[in-house]
Design a protein around this motif. Sequence first.
Motif, PDB file in Angstrom:
ATOM      1  N   ILE A   1      69.108   9.674  47.978  1.00 22.20           N
ATOM      2  CA  ILE A   1      68.752  11.012  48.465  1.00 22.20           C
ATOM      3  C   ILE A   1      69.905  11.584  49.309  1.00 22.20           C
ATOM      4  N   SER A   2      70.054  12.927  49.297  1.00 26.96           N
ATOM      5  CA  SER A   2      71.235  13.429  49.984  1.00 26.96           C
ATOM      6  C   SER A   2      70.992  13.761  51.451  1.00 26.96           C
ATOM      7  N   ASP A   3      70.913  12.679  52.243  1.00 23.98           N
ATOM      8  CA  ASP A   3      71.204  12.812  53.673  1.00 23.98           C
ATOM      9  C   ASP A   3      72.322  11.810  53.933  1.00 23.98           C
TER      10      ASP A   3
ATOM     11  N   PRO B   1      61.048  26.789  57.374  1.00 22.08           N
ATOM     12  CA  PRO B   1      61.053  25.350  57.658  1.00 22.08           C
ATOM     13  C   PRO B   1      62.063  24.590  56.798  1.00 22.08           C
ATOM     14  N   THR B   2      62.140  24.933  55.493  1.00 21.34           N
ATOM     15  CA  THR B   2      63.100  24.241  54.625  1.00 21.34           C
ATOM     16  C   THR B   2      63.648  25.214  53.577  1.00 21.34           C
ATOM     17  N   VAL B   3      64.747  24.827  52.996  1.00 17.37           N
ATOM     18  CA  VAL B   3      65.371  25.664  51.961  1.00 17.37           C
ATOM     19  C   VAL B   3      64.465  25.756  50.730  1.00 17.37           C
ATOM     20  N   ILE B   4      63.896  24.635  50.334  1.00 18.11           N
ATOM     21  CA  ILE B   4      63.064  24.654  49.124  1.00 18.11           C
ATOM     22  C   ILE B   4      61.787  25.474  49.354  1.00 18.11           C
ATOM     23  N   TYR B   5      61.250  25.417  50.564  1.00 19.77           N
ATOM     24  CA  TYR B   5      60.110  26.292  50.885  1.00 19.77           C
ATOM     25  C   TYR B   5      60.512  27.753  50.674  1.00 19.77           C
TER      26      TYR B   5
ATOM     27  N   ALA C   1      71.049  20.324  37.459  1.00 19.53           N
ATOM     28  CA  ALA C   1      70.641  20.986  38.703  1.00 19.53           C
ATOM     29  C   ALA C   1      69.959  19.995  39.646  1.00 19.53           C
ATOM     30  N   TYR C   2      69.954  20.361  40.898  1.00 18.77           N
ATOM     31  CA  TYR C   2      69.205  19.602  41.921  1.00 18.77           C
ATOM     32  C   TYR C   2      67.755  19.496  41.443  1.00 18.77           C
ATOM     33  N   ASP C   3      67.200  18.296  41.419  1.00 15.93           N
ATOM     34  CA  ASP C   3      65.899  18.065  40.770  1.00 15.93           C
ATOM     35  C   ASP C   3      64.748  18.912  41.331  1.00 15.93           C
TER      36      ASP C   3
ATOM     37  N   LEU D   1      70.985  30.381  42.030  1.00 13.03           N
ATOM     38  CA  LEU D   1      72.355  29.873  42.027  1.00 13.03           C
ATOM     39  C   LEU D   1      72.465  28.748  43.051  1.00 13.03           C
ATOM     40  N   CYS D   2      73.175  27.701  42.711  1.00 15.17           N
ATOM     41  CA  CYS D   2      73.426  26.635  43.684  1.00 15.17           C
ATOM     42  C   CYS D   2      74.920  26.707  44.006  1.00 15.17           C
ATOM     43  N   SER D   3      75.237  27.105  45.217  1.00 15.31           N
ATOM     44  CA  SER D   3      76.624  27.433  45.568  1.00 15.31           C
ATOM     45  C   SER D   3      76.973  26.888  46.954  1.00 15.31           C
TER      46      SER D   3
ATOM     47  N   GLN E   1      77.667  23.755  44.034  1.00 17.77           N
ATOM     48  CA  GLN E   1      76.679  23.233  43.088  1.00 17.77           C
ATOM     49  C   GLN E   1      76.409  21.738  43.276  1.00 17.77           C
ATOM     50  N   ASN E   2      75.141  21.416  43.413  1.00 19.36           N
ATOM     51  CA  ASN E   2      74.679  20.026  43.388  1.00 19.36           C
ATOM     52  C   ASN E   2      74.084  19.823  41.998  1.00 19.36           C
ATOM     53  N   PRO E   3      74.486  18.864  41.181  1.00 23.27           N
ATOM     54  CA  PRO E   3      75.251  17.670  41.519  1.00 23.27           C
ATOM     55  C   PRO E   3      76.731  17.703  41.146  1.00 23.27           C
TER      56      PRO E   3
ATOM     57  N   SER F   1      70.713  32.529  46.309  1.00 18.29           N
ATOM     58  CA  SER F   1      71.826  31.594  46.360  1.00 18.29           C
ATOM     59  C   SER F   1      71.510  30.486  47.366  1.00 18.29           C
ATOM     60  N   ASP F   2      71.328  29.279  46.859  1.00 15.86           N
ATOM     61  CA  ASP F   2      71.093  28.117  47.722  1.00 15.86           C
ATOM     62  C   ASP F   2      72.461  27.606  48.166  1.00 15.86           C
ATOM     63  N   GLU F   3      72.756  27.795  49.457  1.00 12.36           N
ATOM     64  CA  GLU F   3      74.098  27.449  49.951  1.00 12.36           C
ATOM     65  C   GLU F   3      74.054  26.299  50.953  1.00 12.36           C
ATOM     66  N   ILE F   4      73.098  25.417  50.766  1.00 15.82           N
ATOM     67  CA  ILE F   4      72.927  24.324  51.737  1.00 15.82           C
ATOM     68  C   ILE F   4      74.158  23.412  51.816  1.00 15.82           C
ATOM     69  N   HIS F   5      74.967  23.365  50.743  1.00 19.33           N
ATOM     70  CA  HIS F   5      76.164  22.500  50.765  1.00 19.33           C
ATOM     71  C   HIS F   5      77.427  23.259  51.194  1.00 19.33           C
ATOM     72  N   MET F   6      77.274  24.447  51.769  1.00 20.35           N
ATOM     73  CA  MET F   6      78.400  25.352  52.035  1.00 20.35           C
ATOM     74  C   MET F   6      79.484  24.795  52.973  1.00 20.35           C
TER      75      MET F   6
ATOM     76  N   SER G   1      71.098  21.575  58.184  1.00 18.29           N
ATOM     77  CA  SER G   1      70.571  20.212  58.104  1.00 18.29           C
ATOM     78  C   SER G   1      71.379  19.271  57.223  1.00 18.29           C
ATOM     79  N   LYS G   2      71.974  19.796  56.150  1.00 19.08           N
ATOM     80  CA  LYS G   2      72.739  18.927  55.255  1.00 19.08           C
ATOM     81  C   LYS G   2      74.027  18.497  55.955  1.00 19.08           C
ATOM     82  N   THR G   3      74.699  19.445  56.559  1.00 17.15           N
ATOM     83  CA  THR G   3      75.981  19.185  57.212  1.00 17.15           C
ATOM     84  C   THR G   3      75.833  18.231  58.401  1.00 17.15           C
TER      85      THR G   3
HETATM   86  C1  PLP Z   1      70.947  22.224  46.580  1.00 19.21           C
HETATM   87  C2  PLP Z   1      69.922  21.739  47.553  1.00 19.21           C
HETATM   88  N1  PLP Z   1      68.999  22.594  48.035  1.00 19.21           N
HETATM   89  C3  PLP Z   1      68.074  22.204  48.914  1.00 19.21           C
HETATM   90  C4  PLP Z   1      68.012  20.887  49.346  1.00 19.21           C
HETATM   91  C5  PLP Z   1      66.912  20.472  50.278  1.00 19.21           C
HETATM   92  O1  PLP Z   1      66.814  21.324  51.361  1.00 19.21           O
HETATM   93  P1  PLP Z   1      65.492  21.346  52.236  1.00 19.21           P
HETATM   94  O2  PLP Z   1      65.193  19.940  52.615  1.00 19.21           O
HETATM   95  O3  PLP Z   1      65.844  22.211  53.396  1.00 19.21           O
HETATM   96  O4  PLP Z   1      64.425  21.933  51.378  1.00 19.21           O
HETATM   97  C6  PLP Z   1      68.955  19.953  48.882  1.00 19.21           C
HETATM   98  C7  PLP Z   1      68.899  18.558  49.321  1.00 19.21           C
HETATM   99  O5  PLP Z   1      69.448  17.682  48.724  1.00 19.21           O
HETATM  100  C8  PLP Z   1      69.927  20.400  47.958  1.00 19.21           C
HETATM  101  O6  PLP Z   1      70.850  19.561  47.465  1.00 19.21           O
END
Ligand code: PLP
Length: 399
Positions: A36-38, A95-99, A121-123, A169-171, A173-175, A201-206, A235-237
Motif C-alpha cells: 500500500i502506498s504509505d 476527509p480523503t481524496v477518494i471521498y 490506474a490506481y485501483d 486524471l491522475c497527475s 500518474q499512479n502506477p 485531477s487527483d494530484e495526491i502525488h504532486m 498525506s501522501k508526501t
Molecule cells: C492516486 C491516488 N489517489 C488517492 C489515494 C488515496 O488518497 P486518500 O487516502 O486521501 O483517499 C492514493 C493512495 O495511494 C493514490 O495513489
Amino acid sequence: MKYNFDERINRLGTYCTQWDYIEDRFGEKDLLPFSISDTDFLCPPELLQAMESRMQHGIFGYTRWNHSEFKGAIRHWFNKRFDCPIEEDWIVYSPTVIYSISKLIELLTEEGDHIVTQTPAYDAFYKLIQDNNRTLSCNALVNHDGVYTIDFEDLEAKLSHPKAKILLLCSPQNPTGRVWTKEELDRIISLCNKHDVYIISDEIHMDIVHGSNPHIPITKAATDVSKVCICTSASKTFNTPGLSGSYNIIPDEALREEFLITLKNRDGISCASVFGTLSTITAYEHCNQWVDELNAYVKENLKLVQTFLEENVPAARLVMPESTYLAWIDVSKLPYSSDELQHALVHHAKVAIMPGETYGEDAKGYIRMNVGCPREKVEEGLRRFKMGIEYLQTSTTQI
Ligand SMILES: Cc1ncc(COP(=O)(O)O)c(C=O)c1O
C-alpha cells in the motif's frame, strides 16, 4: 542532508495496514511489505513538534478548517512548489481524496454516465466508478518500451461519447509515475473543453517528483478554471493518511457550494481532524526542505532497484519513473505467469509486492514495489525478490 531517512522503525502493532494486515492482501503473515502506498518514514520533526505541543493541550473538541491559516498554508505551498497562484475561496476541506472524487462524481453525473480515466490506474478509481454505478471508460496508456504516453485519438473517441461527463486524471500518474508535460495537459484540456467534459485531477502525488518534468497543477494549465478541480492532500508526501484530512481546489463556485452542502449536511462531516489540519498547516509552512530531501532519497532508492535488476535479474526492468515512490517494474520478460511469480515471492521469498493486475488487466506483466522506505529495507526486498526468482528457476529445472 539535514534529515535522516535511513532510520528503520518497527511499525508492527500499530494497526498499520501495510505491516499488520499484510495477510488480508497476500494471504500470508510475516511478509516484508512493499504494498500500500504509505511510507515507513517518520514525519518531519517540525510536524511532530507541532503535534506534540497540541497533544499537551489535551482538549480535542470540534475543529474548523475554514480559516486563513489552513487555506493560506495551501496557497503558500502551491505558490512555492508549483508557482501556481490559487484563490483562498477555492479551497475546501475533505476527509480523503477518494471521498472527494466519489462525491464530485455523484454531483456532476448521473448513473450510467461515463467516467474516462487512463489505465493502468490506481485501483480505488475502478472501485469508486463501479460502485457509484457509473461506466468506466478506459483510455489505455501506450507503453513504448516502459515509457507511457497518452493515446490522444482514443482519448478523443472516449471523451466524445455523449455520456462522457468526467475525465478522472491522475497527475502525476499512479502506477506509471508519469508527470504530464505542459503539452500533454494542454491537449487533454482542449479535448475536454471541446467535448464539454469536466476534469477532476487527483494530484495526491504532486510533491514526490524527481524527474526533469515539473508537476503542473491543472488549475495552472487550464484556460477556463471553472471546468477543472484538484483533489489532493499533504498525506501522501508527509505520511499522514492516518491523521485524516485532505482538500480540494474547486474554482467553480456553484460546484464548491454543492460539495460543501454534501460534506456538511448530507454526510455530516462538519468537523475537521485536528491533527490532520494542524499537520497540513505545519508541513506546508515549515517542511519544504524535508520534501526536497525526501525526493532525493526516493530517487536513490529507485536507482538502486534499477541497478540491482540490471545486475541480478536482467529480465526484469525498471524504467525510472518521474514521480512517486512506486517502482513500476516490467516483469513480462520473465518466463513465469503472474500467479507463479506471486506464489514464489509470497510463499518462498516472504516478500509482498503488488501484482500489476491490481491496476488493470493490461498491467499483468508488471509489479509495483513501494520504495518509500529506508534503503536497507529496499535492499532486503530486492534480495528476497531475487530469491523468489531463483526458486522459480530451480523448480522449473526440476520439472
Ligand atoms: C492516486 C491516488 N489517489 C488517492 C489515494 C488515496 O488518497 P486518500 O487516502 O486521501 O483517499 C492514493 C493512495 O495511494 C493514490 O495513489
